[in-house]
Write a protein that holds these residues in place. Sequence first.
Motif, mmCIF file in Angstrom:
data_model
loop_
_atom_site.group_PDB
_atom_site.id
_atom_site.type_symbol
_atom_site.label_atom_id
_atom_site.label_comp_id
_atom_site.label_asym_id
_atom_site.label_seq_id
_atom_site.Cartn_x
_atom_site.Cartn_y
_atom_site.Cartn_z
ATOM 1 N N SER A 51 0.860 -1.195 0.000
ATOM 2 C CA SER A 51 0.000 0.000 0.000
ATOM 3 C C SER A 51 0.890 1.237 0.000
ATOM 4 O O SER A 51 2.066 1.175 0.358
ATOM 5 N N ILE A 52 0.306 2.368 -0.326
ATOM 6 C CA ILE A 52 1.010 3.634 -0.144
ATOM 7 C C ILE A 52 1.242 3.855 1.355
ATOM 8 O O ILE A 52 0.667 3.160 2.190
ATOM 9 N N GLU A 61 -9.686 5.074 -9.109
ATOM 10 C CA GLU A 61 -8.428 4.419 -8.710
ATOM 11 C C GLU A 61 -8.285 3.094 -9.443
ATOM 12 O O GLU A 61 -9.241 2.323 -9.524
ATOM 13 N N GLY A 97 -6.247 -0.343 -9.021
ATOM 14 C CA GLY A 97 -5.407 -1.082 -8.069
ATOM 15 C C GLY A 97 -5.802 -0.769 -6.642
ATOM 16 O O GLY A 97 -5.310 0.191 -6.043
ATOM 17 N N THR A 98 -6.704 -1.592 -6.081
ATOM 18 C CA THR A 98 -7.263 -1.310 -4.743
ATOM 19 C C THR A 98 -6.446 -1.962 -3.639
ATOM 20 O O THR A 98 -6.293 -1.376 -2.559
ATOM 21 N N LEU A 99 -5.957 -3.183 -3.882
ATOM 22 C CA LEU A 99 -5.336 -4.038 -2.857
ATOM 23 C C LEU A 99 -6.320 -4.159 -1.676
ATOM 24 O O LEU A 99 -7.420 -4.654 -1.857
ATOM 25 N N TYR A 142 -6.417 0.587 1.295
ATOM 26 C CA TYR A 142 -5.766 1.576 2.169
ATOM 27 C C TYR A 142 -5.769 2.959 1.508
ATOM 28 O O TYR A 142 -6.251 3.930 2.092
ATOM 29 N N SER A 143 -5.268 3.032 0.265
ATOM 30 C CA SER A 143 -5.260 4.337 -0.439
ATOM 31 C C SER A 143 -6.692 4.803 -0.712
ATOM 32 O O SER A 143 -6.990 6.004 -0.664
ATOM 33 N N GLU A 198 -10.175 -3.400 -8.937
ATOM 34 C CA GLU A 198 -9.227 -4.418 -8.473
ATOM 35 C C GLU A 198 -9.454 -5.716 -9.241
ATOM 36 O O GLU A 198 -10.574 -6.186 -9.367
ATOM 37 N N TYR A 199 -8.362 -6.311 -9.697
ATOM 38 C CA TYR A 199 -8.436 -7.516 -10.510
ATOM 39 C C TYR A 199 -8.584 -8.791 -9.667
ATOM 40 O O TYR A 199 -9.329 -9.707 -10.015
ATOM 41 N N HIS A 209 -8.206 -9.965 -3.040
ATOM 42 C CA HIS A 209 -7.901 -8.596 -2.606
ATOM 43 C C HIS A 209 -9.202 -7.792 -2.493
ATOM 44 O O HIS A 209 -9.408 -7.049 -1.534
ATOM 45 N N ALA A 244 -8.344 -3.800 -15.076
ATOM 46 C CA ALA A 244 -8.427 -2.351 -15.235
ATOM 47 C C ALA A 244 -8.696 -1.968 -16.693
ATOM 48 O O ALA A 244 -9.523 -1.087 -16.970
ATOM 49 N N ASP A 289 -2.430 2.808 -9.882
ATOM 50 C CA ASP A 289 -1.530 2.061 -8.985
ATOM 51 C C ASP A 289 -1.736 0.556 -9.174
ATOM 52 O O ASP A 289 -1.702 -0.207 -8.215
ATOM 53 N N ASP A 347 -1.091 -2.881 -12.210
ATOM 54 C CA ASP A 347 0.080 -3.499 -12.846
ATOM 55 C C ASP A 347 0.792 -2.488 -13.757
ATOM 56 O O ASP A 347 0.151 -1.657 -14.413
ATOM 57 N N TYR A 361 -3.197 2.656 -19.711
ATOM 58 C CA TYR A 361 -4.109 3.108 -18.642
ATOM 59 C C TYR A 361 -4.231 4.635 -18.671
ATOM 60 O O TYR A 361 -5.316 5.195 -18.526
HETATM 61 N N1 SAM Z 1 -3.524 1.386 -4.205
HETATM 62 C C1 SAM Z 1 -3.285 0.373 -3.193
HETATM 63 C C2 SAM Z 1 -2.891 1.058 -1.910
HETATM 64 O O1 SAM Z 1 -2.002 1.929 -1.952
HETATM 65 O O2 SAM Z 1 -3.458 0.711 -0.852
HETATM 66 C C3 SAM Z 1 -2.167 -0.567 -3.610
HETATM 67 C C4 SAM Z 1 -2.400 -1.236 -4.937
HETATM 68 S S1 SAM Z 1 -1.224 -2.533 -5.259
HETATM 69 C C5 SAM Z 1 0.278 -1.635 -5.512
HETATM 70 C C6 SAM Z 1 -1.674 -3.026 -6.887
HETATM 71 C C7 SAM Z 1 -3.008 -3.747 -6.978
HETATM 72 O O3 SAM Z 1 -3.372 -3.789 -8.365
HETATM 73 C C8 SAM Z 1 -3.011 -5.183 -6.486
HETATM 74 O O4 SAM Z 1 -4.044 -5.394 -5.554
HETATM 75 C C9 SAM Z 1 -3.248 -6.014 -7.749
HETATM 76 O O5 SAM Z 1 -4.017 -7.179 -7.533
HETATM 77 C C10 SAM Z 1 -4.000 -5.026 -8.612
HETATM 78 N N2 SAM Z 1 -3.911 -5.327 -10.049
HETATM 79 C C11 SAM Z 1 -2.893 -5.950 -10.723
HETATM 80 N N3 SAM Z 1 -3.184 -6.057 -12.017
HETATM 81 C C12 SAM Z 1 -4.401 -5.495 -12.198
HETATM 82 C C13 SAM Z 1 -5.235 -5.294 -13.325
HETATM 83 N N4 SAM Z 1 -4.876 -5.720 -14.543
HETATM 84 N N5 SAM Z 1 -6.418 -4.671 -13.143
HETATM 85 C C14 SAM Z 1 -6.788 -4.236 -11.901
HETATM 86 N N6 SAM Z 1 -6.036 -4.400 -10.799
HETATM 87 C C15 SAM Z 1 -4.858 -5.020 -10.936
#
Ligand code: SAM
Length: 221
Positions: free
Chosen positions: A40-41, A63, A65-67, A70-71, A89-90, A94, A118, A139, A141, A148
Amino acid sequence: MNQQLFEKVDQYISNLVAPEDSFLQETIQSLDDASMPQISITPTQGKFLQVMMLMCKAKRVLELGTLGAYSTIWMARAIPSDGKVITIEYDPHHADIASRNIAKAGLSDQIDLRVGKAMDLLKELIAANEDPFDFIFIDADKPPYTEYFELALKLSHPGTVIVCDNIIREGKVLDENTNDERVMGVQRFNKMLASNPKVTATIMQTVGAKEYDGMSIAVVN
Ligand code: SAM
Protein backbone atom coordinates in the motif's frame (compact mmCIF):
# COMPACT_ATOMS: atom_id res chain seq x y z
CA MET A 1 21.08 5.81 0.54
CA ASN A 2 20.30 6.30 4.20
CA GLN A 3 17.11 4.22 4.34
CA GLN A 4 17.02 4.27 8.16
CA LEU A 5 17.02 8.06 8.21
CA PHE A 6 14.34 8.24 5.50
CA GLU A 7 12.13 5.88 7.54
CA LYS A 8 12.62 7.90 10.74
CA VAL A 9 11.80 11.17 8.97
CA ASP A 10 8.78 9.57 7.27
CA GLN A 11 7.54 8.49 10.73
CA TYR A 12 8.18 12.01 12.05
CA ILE A 13 6.16 13.55 9.18
CA SER A 14 3.42 10.96 9.51
CA ASN A 15 3.14 11.56 13.29
CA LEU A 16 2.83 15.29 12.62
CA VAL A 17 0.51 15.51 9.62
CA ALA A 18 -0.74 12.03 8.68
CA PRO A 19 -1.50 9.99 11.80
CA GLU A 20 -3.38 6.77 11.06
CA ASP A 21 -6.61 6.04 12.90
CA SER A 22 -7.59 2.50 13.94
CA PHE A 23 -9.36 1.81 10.60
CA LEU A 24 -6.24 2.55 8.57
CA GLN A 25 -4.08 0.54 11.00
CA GLU A 26 -6.50 -2.40 10.81
CA THR A 27 -6.48 -2.19 7.00
CA ILE A 28 -2.69 -2.61 7.01
CA GLN A 29 -3.01 -5.48 9.53
CA SER A 30 -5.67 -7.14 7.33
CA LEU A 31 -3.09 -7.53 4.55
CA ASP A 32 -0.83 -9.65 6.78
CA ASP A 33 -3.82 -11.61 8.08
CA ALA A 34 -4.93 -12.39 4.50
CA SER A 35 -1.38 -13.15 3.23
CA MET A 36 -1.48 -10.15 0.92
CA PRO A 37 1.59 -8.06 0.03
CA GLN A 38 2.41 -4.93 2.07
CA ILE A 39 2.50 -2.68 -0.99
CA SER A 40 0.00 0.00 0.00
CA ILE A 41 1.01 3.63 -0.14
CA THR A 42 2.37 5.14 3.09
CA PRO A 43 0.43 7.46 5.45
CA THR A 44 2.39 10.49 4.21
CA GLN A 45 1.53 9.54 0.62
CA GLY A 46 -2.14 9.11 1.60
CA LYS A 47 -2.12 12.61 3.02
CA PHE A 48 -0.32 13.86 -0.09
CA LEU A 49 -3.12 12.42 -2.27
CA GLN A 50 -5.69 14.12 -0.03
CA VAL A 51 -3.95 17.50 -0.30
CA MET A 52 -3.78 17.22 -4.11
CA MET A 53 -7.46 16.21 -4.19
CA LEU A 54 -8.44 19.24 -2.13
CA MET A 55 -6.38 21.51 -4.40
CA CYS A 56 -8.41 20.36 -7.41
CA LYS A 57 -11.69 20.13 -5.43
CA ALA A 58 -12.03 16.46 -6.33
CA LYS A 59 -15.50 15.03 -6.02
CA ARG A 60 -15.30 12.14 -8.48
CA VAL A 61 -12.25 9.91 -8.08
CA LEU A 62 -11.04 6.86 -10.01
CA GLU A 63 -8.43 4.42 -8.71
CA LEU A 64 -6.78 1.50 -10.52
CA GLY A 65 -5.41 -1.08 -8.07
CA THR A 66 -7.26 -1.31 -4.74
CA LEU A 67 -5.34 -4.04 -2.86
CA GLY A 68 -6.86 -3.77 0.68
CA ALA A 69 -8.34 -0.28 0.04
CA TYR A 70 -5.77 1.58 2.17
CA SER A 71 -5.26 4.34 -0.44
CA THR A 72 -8.98 4.18 -1.28
CA ILE A 73 -9.90 5.00 2.33
CA TRP A 74 -7.49 7.95 2.41
CA MET A 75 -9.01 9.30 -0.81
CA ALA A 76 -12.65 8.67 0.14
CA ARG A 77 -12.07 10.74 3.27
CA ALA A 78 -11.13 13.77 1.17
CA ILE A 79 -14.26 13.96 -0.99
CA PRO A 80 -17.50 15.75 -0.13
CA SER A 81 -20.41 13.63 1.13
CA ASP A 82 -21.98 13.55 -2.35
CA GLY A 83 -18.70 12.49 -3.95
CA LYS A 84 -17.68 9.03 -5.20
CA VAL A 85 -14.53 6.93 -5.50
CA ILE A 86 -14.65 4.17 -8.09
CA THR A 87 -11.81 1.72 -7.41
CA ILE A 88 -10.87 -1.18 -9.67
CA GLU A 89 -9.23 -4.42 -8.47
CA TYR A 90 -8.44 -7.52 -10.51
CA ASP A 91 -7.80 -10.07 -7.74
CA PRO A 92 -11.08 -11.27 -6.13
CA HIS A 93 -9.31 -12.13 -2.85
CA HIS A 94 -7.90 -8.60 -2.61
CA ALA A 95 -11.33 -7.21 -3.51
CA ASP A 96 -12.98 -9.26 -0.77
CA ILE A 97 -10.60 -7.97 1.91
CA ALA A 98 -10.89 -4.42 0.51
CA SER A 99 -14.65 -4.58 0.64
CA ARG A 100 -14.56 -5.59 4.33
CA ASN A 101 -12.11 -2.78 5.15
CA ILE A 102 -14.30 -0.25 3.32
CA ALA A 103 -17.38 -1.40 5.26
CA LYS A 104 -15.52 -1.27 8.60
CA ALA A 105 -14.41 2.29 7.82
CA GLY A 106 -18.05 3.23 7.14
CA LEU A 107 -17.29 4.21 3.54
CA SER A 108 -19.43 1.76 1.53
CA ASP A 109 -21.65 4.59 0.27
CA GLN A 110 -18.69 6.65 -0.97
CA ILE A 111 -16.67 3.82 -2.54
CA ASP A 112 -17.76 1.75 -5.54
CA LEU A 113 -15.40 -1.25 -5.75
CA ARG A 114 -15.41 -2.95 -9.15
CA VAL A 115 -13.74 -6.31 -9.68
CA GLY A 116 -12.09 -7.01 -13.01
CA LYS A 117 -9.15 -6.07 -15.24
CA ALA A 118 -8.43 -2.35 -15.24
CA MET A 119 -8.18 -2.30 -19.03
CA ASP A 120 -11.63 -3.88 -19.48
CA LEU A 121 -13.33 -1.79 -16.81
CA LEU A 122 -11.80 1.45 -18.11
CA LYS A 123 -13.19 0.66 -21.56
CA GLU A 124 -16.57 -0.11 -19.96
CA LEU A 125 -16.58 3.24 -18.16
CA ILE A 126 -15.80 5.03 -21.43
CA ALA A 127 -18.47 3.06 -23.34
CA ALA A 128 -21.00 3.90 -20.60
CA ASN A 129 -20.26 7.63 -21.05
CA GLU A 130 -19.31 7.90 -17.40
CA ASP A 131 -19.00 11.50 -16.19
CA PRO A 132 -15.37 12.64 -16.11
CA PHE A 133 -13.31 12.18 -12.97
CA ASP A 134 -11.60 15.04 -11.12
CA PHE A 135 -8.76 12.91 -9.72
CA ILE A 136 -7.35 9.62 -11.01
CA PHE A 137 -4.84 7.45 -9.14
CA ILE A 138 -3.13 4.73 -11.21
CA ASP A 139 -1.53 2.06 -8.98
CA ALA A 140 -2.21 -1.30 -10.71
CA ASP A 141 0.08 -3.50 -12.85
CA LYS A 142 2.94 -1.51 -14.39
CA PRO A 143 3.44 -2.83 -17.98
CA PRO A 144 0.26 -1.17 -19.36
CA TYR A 145 0.64 2.19 -17.52
CA THR A 146 0.83 4.01 -20.88
CA GLU A 147 -2.46 2.49 -22.04
CA TYR A 148 -4.11 3.11 -18.64
CA PHE A 149 -3.09 6.76 -18.83
CA GLU A 150 -4.42 7.16 -22.40
CA LEU A 151 -7.76 5.64 -21.33
CA ALA A 152 -7.81 7.75 -18.16
CA LEU A 153 -7.48 10.85 -20.37
CA LYS A 154 -10.76 9.89 -22.04
CA LEU A 155 -12.37 9.96 -18.57
CA SER A 156 -10.96 13.35 -17.64
CA HIS A 157 -11.73 17.05 -18.06
CA PRO A 158 -9.39 20.05 -18.20
CA GLY A 159 -8.01 20.32 -14.67
CA THR A 160 -8.26 16.61 -13.83
CA VAL A 161 -5.21 15.50 -11.86
CA ILE A 162 -3.75 12.07 -12.74
CA VAL A 163 -1.23 10.54 -10.35
CA CYS A 164 0.71 7.36 -11.19
CA ASP A 165 2.68 5.49 -8.52
CA ASN A 166 5.87 3.38 -8.63
CA ILE A 167 7.47 4.85 -11.72
CA ILE A 168 11.09 5.12 -10.52
CA ARG A 169 11.47 1.59 -9.10
CA GLU A 170 14.59 2.14 -6.94
CA GLY A 171 16.26 3.95 -9.82
CA LYS A 172 15.96 0.96 -12.14
CA VAL A 173 14.33 3.28 -14.72
CA LEU A 174 17.86 4.40 -15.59
CA ASP A 175 18.75 0.92 -16.86
CA GLU A 176 18.26 0.99 -20.64
CA ASN A 177 19.12 -2.73 -20.85
CA THR A 178 16.59 -3.97 -18.33
CA ASN A 179 14.38 -6.90 -19.20
CA ASP A 180 12.08 -6.38 -16.18
CA GLU A 181 8.70 -5.77 -17.79
CA ARG A 182 7.55 -3.54 -14.90
CA VAL A 183 10.58 -1.31 -15.37
CA MET A 184 10.12 -1.32 -19.16
CA GLY A 185 6.46 -0.42 -18.59
CA VAL A 186 7.28 2.65 -16.54
CA GLN A 187 10.14 3.68 -18.85
CA ARG A 188 7.67 3.68 -21.75
CA PHE A 189 5.13 5.54 -19.59
CA ASN A 190 7.59 8.22 -18.45
CA LYS A 191 8.64 8.94 -22.06
CA MET A 192 5.01 9.20 -23.18
CA LEU A 193 4.19 11.49 -20.25
CA ALA A 194 7.08 13.83 -21.05
CA SER A 195 5.90 14.40 -24.60
CA ASN A 196 2.12 14.24 -24.14
CA PRO A 197 0.67 17.61 -25.23
CA LYS A 198 -2.61 16.89 -23.43
CA VAL A 199 -1.10 17.29 -19.96
CA THR A 200 1.35 19.33 -17.93
CA ALA A 201 3.25 16.82 -15.84
CA THR A 202 6.17 16.21 -13.55
CA ILE A 203 7.74 13.30 -11.70
CA MET A 204 8.72 13.33 -8.03
CA GLN A 205 11.08 10.88 -6.36
CA THR A 206 9.72 9.37 -3.16
CA VAL A 207 11.74 8.12 -0.21
CA GLY A 208 10.49 7.03 3.18
CA ALA A 209 8.95 3.97 4.79
CA LYS A 210 8.70 2.15 1.45
CA GLU A 211 11.30 1.44 -1.23
CA TYR A 212 12.87 4.36 -3.10
CA ASP A 213 10.41 5.12 -5.90
CA GLY A 214 8.48 7.96 -7.52
CA MET A 215 5.10 9.33 -8.54
CA SER A 216 4.08 11.29 -11.61
CA ILE A 217 1.59 14.13 -11.24
CA ALA A 218 -0.19 15.37 -14.36
CA VAL A 219 -2.86 17.98 -14.83
CA VAL A 220 -5.01 17.75 -17.94
CA ASN A 221 -4.69 20.88 -20.12
N1 SAM B 1 -3.52 1.39 -4.20
C1 SAM B 1 -3.29 0.37 -3.19
C2 SAM B 1 -2.89 1.06 -1.91
O1 SAM B 1 -2.00 1.93 -1.95
O2 SAM B 1 -3.46 0.71 -0.85
C3 SAM B 1 -2.17 -0.57 -3.61
C4 SAM B 1 -2.40 -1.24 -4.94
S1 SAM B 1 -1.22 -2.53 -5.26
C5 SAM B 1 0.28 -1.63 -5.51
C6 SAM B 1 -1.67 -3.03 -6.89
C7 SAM B 1 -3.01 -3.75 -6.98
O3 SAM B 1 -3.37 -3.79 -8.37
C8 SAM B 1 -3.01 -5.18 -6.49
O4 SAM B 1 -4.04 -5.39 -5.55
C9 SAM B 1 -3.25 -6.01 -7.75
O5 SAM B 1 -4.02 -7.18 -7.53
C10 SAM B 1 -4.00 -5.03 -8.61
N2 SAM B 1 -3.91 -5.33 -10.05
C11 SAM B 1 -2.89 -5.95 -10.72
N3 SAM B 1 -3.18 -6.06 -12.02
C12 SAM B 1 -4.40 -5.49 -12.20
C13 SAM B 1 -5.24 -5.29 -13.32
N4 SAM B 1 -4.88 -5.72 -14.54
N5 SAM B 1 -6.42 -4.67 -13.14
C14 SAM B 1 -6.79 -4.24 -11.90
N6 SAM B 1 -6.04 -4.40 -10.80
C15 SAM B 1 -4.86 -5.02 -10.94
